[in-house]
Design an enzyme around this catalytic site. Structure first.
Site, short mmCIF file in Angstrom:
data_model
loop_
_atom_site.label_atom_id
_atom_site.label_comp_id
_atom_site.label_asym_id
_atom_site.label_seq_id
_atom_site.Cartn_x
_atom_site.Cartn_y
_atom_site.Cartn_z
N HIS A 2 0.97 -1.30 -0.14
CA HIS A 2 -0.05 -0.12 -0.03
C HIS A 2 0.94 1.31 -0.06
CE1 HIS A 2 -2.96 -2.98 1.93
NE2 HIS A 2 -3.22 -2.88 0.90
N GLU A 42 1.35 4.06 2.63
CA GLU A 42 1.73 3.74 3.91
C GLU A 42 3.31 3.73 3.80
OE1 GLU A 42 -1.91 0.71 4.30
OE2 GLU A 42 0.09 -0.11 4.43
N HIS A 66 3.60 -2.24 6.83
CA HIS A 66 2.24 -1.77 6.34
C HIS A 66 2.12 -0.50 7.48
CE1 HIS A 66 0.03 -4.30 3.70
NE2 HIS A 66 1.06 -5.13 4.12
N GLU A 88 2.45 -3.57 11.64
CA GLU A 88 1.44 -2.18 11.26
C GLU A 88 2.11 -0.99 12.16
OE1 GLU A 88 -1.62 -3.65 8.65
OE2 GLU A 88 -0.97 -1.78 9.59
#
Ligand code: GEM
Ligand code: ZN
Length: 375
Positions: free
Chosen positions: A166, A169, A259, A335
């Site tokens: 992504h 990110e 991410h 994350e």
């Protein structure tokens, strides 16, 4: 006044630029997609003005919860980014800032440019321990870069790390930069020990097209790469197709996929508990990895995160689940927050590129902790 986006990852649509105290913008959709969240633009000619910048469609973006307690970042020199006063009323996101210069940049998170990506590849290749391999071309024809660290001895463990499926990110590539810098440090005992035991296969940016285009979540063809891992295609998701193909050649003993999360103000991991092959061995490896990281970096925590997948209900189109299942290995999505780490907040910067770099360097500790248990 003027607003421009004609630069790497630049993206916003102008609605009205008549008055500095009522600048009206709209967040632009990703390429061939309905995802929208990322913005990055340059404002000129507003020095000393009490600017009020309204994003009229913030309430229609992909992650509306991402605007709660969120503050945008700004920079004059594109190197030093700081948070600016930002509010969200459920419909519009508003930045209120008095620029000190006639040229100021605003973004959703600290950008990581295509040029910096190529410099990172160049830095890594300066090391005798690192080779770059071109896996092939992306949709827009960019090189898909793989860094191979170690001597490739087939008896060694294979550790794969990917980032920026992504592209918005960007913290994910800052993370890789910190990881690489430490791994290539010839004076670092953990790094030297790891490279004696394992070969690292690192993809610093698996979505360079989406990064340059200013997408949050898709590649140039509109593919969400983290839903392409079961059936990637050279036409729609060549980036996943090529990385997956290489993984099948080398094998995988440990996989990390970096991410950022729009809503949760924490650093956390998401594992493979919902995979059909999930086992006591993999559970033990996941717990050991987390314990080593908890002990070595208080920016990491394991209390907050995504809801656990139910047994057998994992979505195997996601990289972590696909790789964990196919290679029966420890696999984690990592994350980082777009906002801040609520456990260790930083009023001036929030979560940042530098904190992502330090987190990336620290992940070598849990890797070192589990390296001898992977098989
Ligand atoms: C996430 S990965 C979501 C993983 N969820 C669970 N429950 N394991 C995605 O792709 O949606 C990664 C991200 O975008 O940050
Ligand atoms: Zn993501």
């Amino acid at each position: 006044m003027n607003i421009s986006t004609a630069f790497d990852s630049g993206s916003v649509d102008i609605v009205s630029l008549e008055r500095a105290d009522d600048i009206q913008l709209k967040i632009r959709k990703d390429s061939q997609s309905d995802f929208l969240q990322w913005f990055h633009f340059r404002l000129q000619g507003a020095a000393g003005e009490n600017c009020r910048i309204r994003f009229l469609n913030a309430g229609e973006t992909s992650y509306v919860k991402g605007w709660e307690d969120y503050r945008a970042v700004a920079s004059y020199d594109r190197k030093h980014w700081f948070r600016v006063p930002t509010s969200f009323d459920g419909k519009e996101l508003t930045i209120e800032h008095c620029p000190q210069s006639n040229s100021v940049y605003y973004a959703y998170f600290e950008p990581y440019s295509s040029e910096r990506h190529l410099d990172l590849i160049g830095m890594a290749c300066e090391s005798a321990w690192c080779e770059v391999e071109r896996l092939g071309a992306t949709v827009d024809g960019r090189d898909l870069d793989l860094l191979v660290l170690g001597d490739g001895d087939p008896a060694k463990r294979k550790i794969w790390v990917t980032a920026r499926q992504h592209p918005g990110e960007t913290m994910a590539e800052w993370f890789i930069e910190g990881l690489l810098e430490r791994l290539l440090d010839e004076d670092d005992a953990v790094s030297r020990s790891l490279l004696a035991k394992a070969t690292f296969y690192i993809v610093p940016n698996i979505n360079p097209d989406g990064s340059a285009r200013g997408n949050l979540r898709t590649n140039a063809a509109g593919a969400n790469l983290n839903r392409e891992w079961m059936t990637p295609s050279l036409e729609f998701s060549p980036e996943v197709y090529l990385v997956r193909q290489k993984m099948h050649e080398t094998g995988v003993d440990l996989f990390l996929d970096a991410h950022g999360d729009e809503a949760l103000p924490y650093v956390f991991v998401a594992g493979c508990e919902g995979n059909p092959n999930y086992s006591p061995r993999l559970m033990q490896l996941e717990n050991a990895f987390k314990q080593y990281w908890l002990q070595s970096n208080p920016d990491f925590q394991d209390q907050q995160g995504y809801e656990k997948d139910k047994p057998g209900e994992a979505n195997l189109t996601l990289a972590t689940n696909y790789v964990g299942q196919h290679f029966d290995c420890l696999a984690y999505t990592i994350e980082m927050p777009f906002k801040d780490n609520a456990n260790l907040p930083d009023e001036e910067y929030g979560w940042s590129g530098e904190r992502s770099r330090k987190l990336g360097a620290s992940v070598l500790q849990p890797i070192f902790g589990v390296i001898d248990q992977l098989r």
